[in-house]
Design a protein around this motif. Structure first.
Motif, short mmCIF file in Angstrom:
data_model
loop_
_atom_site.label_atom_id
_atom_site.label_comp_id
_atom_site.label_asym_id
_atom_site.label_seq_id
_atom_site.Cartn_x
_atom_site.Cartn_y
_atom_site.Cartn_z
N ASP A 33 -39.96 -98.85 6.95
CA ASP A 33 -39.54 -98.85 8.35
C ASP A 33 -38.91 -100.19 8.72
OD1 ASP A 33 -39.49 -97.05 10.58
OD2 ASP A 33 -40.90 -98.36 11.63
N ARG A 34 -39.36 -101.27 8.10
CA ARG A 34 -38.86 -102.60 8.45
C ARG A 34 -37.79 -103.11 7.50
NH1 ARG A 34 -41.72 -107.32 9.97
NH2 ARG A 34 -40.09 -107.32 11.52
N VAL A 35 -37.81 -102.66 6.25
CA VAL A 35 -36.88 -103.17 5.24
C VAL A 35 -36.09 -101.99 4.66
CG1 VAL A 35 -36.72 -104.32 2.99
CG2 VAL A 35 -38.46 -105.06 4.64
N HIS A 36 -34.81 -102.17 4.52
CA HIS A 36 -33.99 -101.13 3.92
C HIS A 36 -34.12 -101.21 2.41
CE1 HIS A 36 -29.76 -99.14 3.42
NE2 HIS A 36 -30.72 -98.45 2.88
N VAL A 37 -34.99 -100.37 1.85
CA VAL A 37 -35.14 -100.30 0.39
C VAL A 37 -34.16 -99.25 -0.11
CG1 VAL A 37 -36.71 -99.85 -1.52
CG2 VAL A 37 -37.55 -100.99 0.55
N ARG A 38 -33.21 -99.69 -0.94
CA ARG A 38 -32.14 -98.81 -1.39
C ARG A 38 -32.52 -98.10 -2.69
NH1 ARG A 38 -29.99 -103.16 1.22
NH2 ARG A 38 -28.17 -102.77 2.53
N PRO A 39 -31.96 -96.91 -2.90
CA PRO A 39 -32.25 -96.20 -4.16
C PRO A 39 -31.74 -96.96 -5.38
CG PRO A 39 -30.58 -95.03 -2.87
CD PRO A 39 -31.11 -96.12 -2.01
N THR A 40 -30.81 -97.88 -5.17
CA THR A 40 -30.27 -98.68 -6.26
C THR A 40 -31.06 -99.97 -6.48
OG1 THR A 40 -28.74 -99.62 -4.66
CG2 THR A 40 -27.92 -97.82 -6.02
N ASP A 41 -32.07 -100.23 -5.67
CA ASP A 41 -32.83 -101.48 -5.77
C ASP A 41 -33.80 -101.47 -6.95
OD1 ASP A 41 -31.67 -102.78 -3.65
OD2 ASP A 41 -33.25 -102.28 -2.21
N ARG A 42 -34.01 -102.66 -7.51
CA ARG A 42 -35.12 -102.85 -8.43
C ARG A 42 -36.26 -103.44 -7.62
NH1 ARG A 42 -36.95 -106.37 -12.39
NH2 ARG A 42 -35.25 -107.86 -12.22
N VAL A 43 -37.41 -102.77 -7.65
CA VAL A 43 -38.53 -103.11 -6.77
C VAL A 43 -39.78 -103.35 -7.62
CG1 VAL A 43 -39.98 -102.29 -4.87
CG2 VAL A 43 -37.54 -101.70 -4.92
N VAL A 44 -40.52 -104.40 -7.29
CA VAL A 44 -41.80 -104.67 -7.96
C VAL A 44 -42.90 -104.69 -6.90
CG1 VAL A 44 -43.11 -106.29 -9.39
CG2 VAL A 44 -40.64 -106.04 -9.74
N VAL A 45 -43.98 -103.95 -7.15
CA VAL A 45 -45.17 -103.99 -6.29
C VAL A 45 -46.26 -104.72 -7.05
CG1 VAL A 45 -46.94 -102.64 -5.11
CG2 VAL A 45 -44.57 -101.84 -5.11
N LEU A 46 -46.76 -105.80 -6.47
CA LEU A 46 -47.84 -106.57 -7.09
C LEU A 46 -49.15 -106.20 -6.41
CD1 LEU A 46 -46.29 -110.16 -7.41
CD2 LEU A 46 -46.30 -108.29 -9.09
N GLY A 47 -50.12 -105.72 -7.20
CA GLY A 47 -51.44 -105.36 -6.64
C GLY A 47 -51.71 -103.89 -6.82
N ASP A 48 -52.87 -103.56 -7.41
CA ASP A 48 -53.22 -102.16 -7.63
C ASP A 48 -54.49 -101.79 -6.86
OD1 ASP A 48 -55.06 -103.52 -9.13
OD2 ASP A 48 -54.51 -102.63 -11.05
N GLY A 49 -54.69 -102.47 -5.75
CA GLY A 49 -55.76 -102.05 -4.84
C GLY A 49 -55.32 -100.80 -4.08
N LYS A 50 -56.13 -100.41 -3.11
CA LYS A 50 -55.83 -99.20 -2.33
C LYS A 50 -54.44 -99.26 -1.73
CE LYS A 50 -59.61 -100.07 0.11
NZ LYS A 50 -60.41 -101.00 -0.71
N LEU A 51 -54.13 -100.39 -1.08
CA LEU A 51 -52.84 -100.49 -0.41
C LEU A 51 -51.69 -100.51 -1.41
CD1 LEU A 51 -51.40 -100.69 2.27
CD2 LEU A 51 -51.69 -103.17 2.21
N GLY A 52 -51.86 -101.26 -2.50
CA GLY A 52 -50.82 -101.33 -3.52
C GLY A 52 -50.50 -99.95 -4.09
N LEU A 53 -51.53 -99.14 -4.31
CA LEU A 53 -51.30 -97.80 -4.88
C LEU A 53 -50.56 -96.90 -3.88
CD1 LEU A 53 -54.73 -97.18 -6.68
CD2 LEU A 53 -52.58 -98.00 -7.67
N LEU A 54 -50.85 -97.06 -2.61
CA LEU A 54 -50.12 -96.27 -1.60
C LEU A 54 -48.69 -96.77 -1.45
CD1 LEU A 54 -52.93 -95.96 1.10
CD2 LEU A 54 -52.11 -94.18 -0.45
N VAL A 55 -48.52 -98.10 -1.45
CA VAL A 55 -47.18 -98.69 -1.33
C VAL A 55 -46.29 -98.23 -2.48
CG1 VAL A 55 -45.91 -100.88 -1.53
CG2 VAL A 55 -47.86 -100.70 0.04
#
Lengths: 318, 318
Positions: A149-171
């Motif tokens: 909602d706040r950041v335009h994440v594009r389908p062409t983006d390379r994205v890294v999520v750090l953290g495998d807690g509850k929130l990280g898994l949902l993100v």
């Protein structure tokens, strides 16, 4: 009624007084409650809250004088009760209302009880296709939706999520839906396996990660996560902060300027898209459930939730 | 030719060798050069650069084998010479090309000499209505325009600019043009007076500033400026970092998340709008000129530029 109360120590109270909804608020009969990291932080004394804990819930409206059509409906609800009158509310940021109370977090009794009250305009009826065990994840899933909602994440983006807690898994699950090139990084193979089963590429923290990501989401809950995230984001890339741990981090300001990095803090999010994702089964919250306890066993449930490696612990009023 | 050379110490060299433009580059006869804070940082040894200093300039193209139409034209120029082939260049961020050289800053001799070379595709002809003394400000003015290029500053926004150095004064003038409710804050009444004469509201640093600004620009060049800027920005507001001082700052990460603040690093900017603003006299750079020296008096000029309270010092090849 039964309630989990905190006033410096966490207590189970079998005979707490039933709340009476003030004008504009509904009385809700609680069904399931989730224990969130914020609840654990409150119990550690970090937030100075006193009252009934809890903000993640699914329940049934027992009374709503101003909105009788809600009575009997199964609902989830936003947690920030705002004034609606101040400049912050008027410009469309009611979750930042300086006069707000926050369910089970700030000046408002929470959901870890048989009953609680909440303004009717914060309630969202839950579609029949969403069982209680999924609906109780609406609030943290909305927090994950806040990123897109706040950041335009594009389908062409390379994205890294750090953290495998509850929130990280949902993100990670929400970001996967953008079609982006996604990597989820965590410390727990059994948690990362939840994402692997959905086709999300994962990696154990500490292994080499290719830098230069367009978007990096920091959801580790640890100060180390910030430095790791900063090192991975490309020039003109975006670093999204989701962790609300206490303490300061060090920022090499000059490098942020030279690399023209954008850093975006993000917390509570929109409920409607979270409910759509649950109803359409585009995210899977069920593997995140570790265990469910009766409200009367709340103290044990909190101990379990605070143990290393444990994901979501639920409380039931059954 | 004459040149100001740095190899650990700053030297005036009356007989430096004339440069020969490689393919794709123009030979430029320098007319005026500005001394920038980055030049002062290089002389303090912070950036590890060795070669001819300088990146702000206006000059005349003396030779351009690949673009003969440029010969004789008065030009300014962007400072990052990029490869044009790598993923960073291809996605439209050539100023971040990892293979770039930067005029007088990184692996490329600069403008503080009678002649220098620069790729022809970085050059912008200067409209006749812009005198040399204005044109030499194109590069720092472009850096100010980078703010509105990266951040949507609305006419309804309340904006605070911290810092009344050269960059701060240009930033305030550019942001004034958005129609926003602008406050410029600095430590020097005589510098703030430049803005006051243009109708910009100013305030001496240390006096109370109403918090809750939509956009805050940190251009103080001091670590203290960061904390001050952070304290002024509203929830969901934007903090723009322009200072490239060396050293770390401390960031209370949790508060950035809770307040959902966006932090944007910003440096080099677009030249075309800067030239338009100069030609249309929508910004006034002339009051920023402190003194002009001959290139041969470069060492004195650097001492003057480093003195407290001094704005722009120019070097002339006349």
């Amino acid at each position: 009624m039964r309630a989990l109360y905190f006033d410096g120590t966490l207590q189970y109270r079998p005979d707490a007084p039933d709340p009476t909804p003030p004008p504009g608020e509904a009385l809700i009969r609680t069904r399931l409650i989730g224990i969130c990291n914020t609840d654990l932080e409150i119990v550690r004394g970090y937030l100075g809250f006193e009252g009934i804990l809890g903000h993640e819930f699914v329940g049934v409206v027992a009374r709503a004088d101003d909105a009788p059509e809600l009575v009997g409906q199964r609902v989830v609800g936003e947690i920030n009760a705002y004034c609606g009158q101040c400049p912050t509310c008027r410009r469309g940021d009611p979750t930042h209302c300086p006069h707000r109370t926050t369910l089970g977090i700030y000046r408002r009794d929470g959901t870890m009880a048989d009953y609680f009250t909440l303004p009717t305009n914060l309630l969202y009826p839950v579609p029949a296709a969403i069982p209680d065990e999924w609906a109780v994840f609406t609030e943290p899933l909305a927090a994950a939706c806040e990123i897109t909602d706040r950041v335009h994440v594009r389908p062409t983006d390379r994205v890294v999520v750090l953290g495998d807690g509850k929130l990280g898994l949902l993100v990670a699950q929400v970001l996967q839906l953008t079609g982006c090139d996604l990597l989820a990084v965590g410390r727990h193979p059994e948690k990362l396996a939840i994402l692997e089963r959905r086709g999300i590429r994962t990696q154990i923290a500490g292994e080499k990660i290719e830098p230069g990501a367009d978007v990096v989401v920091e959801a580790t809950g640890s100060p180390d996560g910030f430095a790791a995230a900063r090192a991975l984001v490309r020039p003109r890339g975006t670093l999204v902060l989701k962790s609300t741990f206490h303490g300061d981090v060090t920022l090499a300001l000059s490098a942020v300027v030279v690399d023209e990095v954008t850093i975006v803090g993000s917390r509570c999010g929109p409920f409607s898209p979270a409910l759509r994702l649950l109803e359409q089964q585009l995210v899977d919250v069920e593997p995140l459930i570790h265990e469910a306890f009766s409200l009367a066993d709340g103290l044990t449930a909190f101990e379990r939730a605070a143990a290393p490696g444990v994901l979501k612990v639920l409380l039931s009023t059954d």
